[in-house]
Design a protein around this motif. Structure first.
Motif, PDB file in Angstrom:
ATOM      1  N   PHE A  98      63.019  -0.969  83.411  1.00 19.35           N
ATOM      2  CA  PHE A  98      62.814   0.444  83.721  1.00 19.35           C
ATOM      3  C   PHE A  98      62.085   1.192  82.627  1.00 19.35           C
ATOM      4  N   PRO A 158      66.305   1.575  91.733  1.00 16.49           N
ATOM      5  CA  PRO A 158      65.508   2.252  90.708  1.00 16.49           C
ATOM      6  C   PRO A 158      66.098   3.564  90.197  1.00 16.49           C
ATOM      7  N   ILE A 185      58.330  -1.138  88.544  1.00 11.72           N
ATOM      8  CA  ILE A 185      59.545  -1.945  88.372  1.00 11.72           C
ATOM      9  C   ILE A 185      59.307  -3.369  88.854  1.00 11.72           C
ATOM     10  N   HIS A 205      68.932   2.822  87.920  1.00 12.44           N
ATOM     11  CA  HIS A 205      68.644   1.803  86.905  1.00 12.44           C
ATOM     12  C   HIS A 205      69.733   0.731  86.908  1.00 12.44           C
TER      13      HIS A 205
END
Length: 151
Positions: free
Chosen positions: A150, A107, A12, A110
């Motif tokens: 992502f 993460p 990422i 998202h």
């Protein structure tokens, strides 16, 4: 010594850094950087943001061994072990130093939360997901959607 970030975290970070580097380089706005690189926000207050941008008018803050002063944009990719620190101590340090825009990336969800400095404190512009285009005030017209970070 703290454990290294996960491979997902690094994927990422690399995606965000790649998009920001491409955009600021091709528009001639400045430079994008990625950790590990020390940023001395003030004397003795040193951080290593995951990704950050210096606009042209602040490139003199890059003295080679470190950045001295506040970047124009900071991105932190939160992990379970760093999320609290990213949203408390680092948030306060970046605000006190005058970082105009701060993105906190989550993460697992998202999600990107975009924070902008307003009279010395951060104000959230919202949580952005999927095909939302990030409304950066530092990099207006940035043509990136959250989902691109992502993939």
């Amino acid at each position: 010594m703290a454990p290294s970030p996960s491979s997902n975290h690094q994927d990422i970070v690399l995606a965000i850094a790649s998009y920001l580097r491409f955009y600021v380089k091709n528009t001639g706005l400045g430079k994008a950087y990625v950790a590990p690189l020390d940023v001395e926000l003030s004397y003795g207050n040193i951080v290593q943001p995951d990704v950050f941008v210096l606009l042209n008018e602040h490139l003199d803050q890059d003295i080679g061994s470190r950045i001295v002063g506040a970047p124009d944009l900071v991105v932190e990719v939160a992990s379970p072990s760093t999320a609290r620190h990213d949203l408390s101590e680092k948030l306060q340090a970046y605000a006190a130093a005058g970082v105009p825009e701060y993105w906190v990336v989550t993460p697992d969800a998202h999600v990107v939360e975009m924070l902008v400095l307003d009279r010395g404190m951060y104000r959230s512009l919202g949580l952005f997901i999927a095909d939302d285009v990030l409304p950066s005030q530092v990099l207006p017209g940035l043509p990136v959607t959250v989902e691109q970070f992502f993939m």
